[in-house]
Scaffold this active site. Structure first.
Site, mmCIF file in Angstrom:
data_model
loop_
_atom_site.group_PDB
_atom_site.id
_atom_site.type_symbol
_atom_site.label_atom_id
_atom_site.label_comp_id
_atom_site.label_asym_id
_atom_site.label_seq_id
_atom_site.Cartn_x
_atom_site.Cartn_y
_atom_site.Cartn_z
ATOM 1 C CG HIS A 93 -1.774 -1.228 1.953
ATOM 2 N ND1 HIS A 93 -2.129 -1.204 2.162
ATOM 3 C CD2 HIS A 93 -2.918 -1.842 0.431
ATOM 4 C CE1 HIS A 93 -2.938 -2.128 2.519
ATOM 5 N NE2 HIS A 93 -3.446 -2.525 0.823
ATOM 6 C CE LYS B 211 -14.161 -6.514 3.214
ATOM 7 N NZ LYS B 211 -12.840 -5.762 2.633
ATOM 8 N NE ARG C 54 -3.268 -7.833 -3.900
ATOM 9 C CZ ARG C 54 -3.419 -8.347 -3.650
ATOM 10 N NH1 ARG C 54 -3.223 -8.960 -2.122
ATOM 11 N NH2 ARG C 54 -5.349 -8.250 -3.490
ATOM 12 C CB SER D 75 -4.940 -6.592 4.304
ATOM 13 O OG SER D 75 -4.312 -5.002 3.805
#
Length: 157
Positions: free
Chosen positions: A17, A41, A90, A128
């Site tokens: 990040h 979440k 990614r 993460s």
């Protein structure tokens, strides 16, 4: 002034990040790292903790600030008078999801562009979720997260 928003849950922020933040900060006058509150979440760190962890990492970037939001990204972006949304990619799996989101966002607000930045190779495997999983089971996350995040995570597990 060109304002860009880099949204994410950042639970926690990783060196990947930070790589995107550094590169994106050179592309705009003001970059807002926007921490998303997602009620669906169960984050490891609270919204305020995530904001503070990021703020501790970005001091060297004069044009980068941190904010929190919930709701539709494009409504938030319009309120901040943003011209671009920054998204880090990614792998091809990221692209498929992010393309769908970018097209919806374009439909909602055609004046705000989505800019995709590929992560640097050294961080292309980081997420993460993976960081939290490795830390939870006692694996080393050294060098994958900033020092303040490393300390915060090791204090949790």
């Amino acid at each position: 002034m060109k304002v860009a928003i880099y949204p994410g849950s950042f639970d926690p922020i990783t060196n990947g990040h930070l790589d995107i933040i550094e590169r994106a900060s050179k592309m705009c006058d003001h970059l807002i790292v926007s921490v998303i509150h997602n009620p669906n979440k169960n984050p490891l760190f609270s919204l305020e903790e995530r904001k503070l962890l990021i703020e501790e990492c970005i001091g060297k970037y004069a044009n980068v600030t941190v904010d929190c939001f919930s709701g539709l990204l494009m409504e938030y972006a319009k309120g901040k008078e943003a011209t671009a949304i920054i998204k880090g990619l990614r792998a091809i799996s990221d692209f498929e999801y992010e393309l769908q989101m970018a097209l919806m966002n374009q439909r909602l607000c055609p004046s705000i562009e989505t800019v995709f930045l590929m992560t640097s190779t050294e961080y292309s495997f980081l997420s993460s979720s993976l960081i939290k999983e490795v830390a939870k089971f006692g694996g080393s996350i050294h060098g994958m997260v900033p020092a303040n995040v490393y300390k915060a995570i090791t204090n949790r597990f």
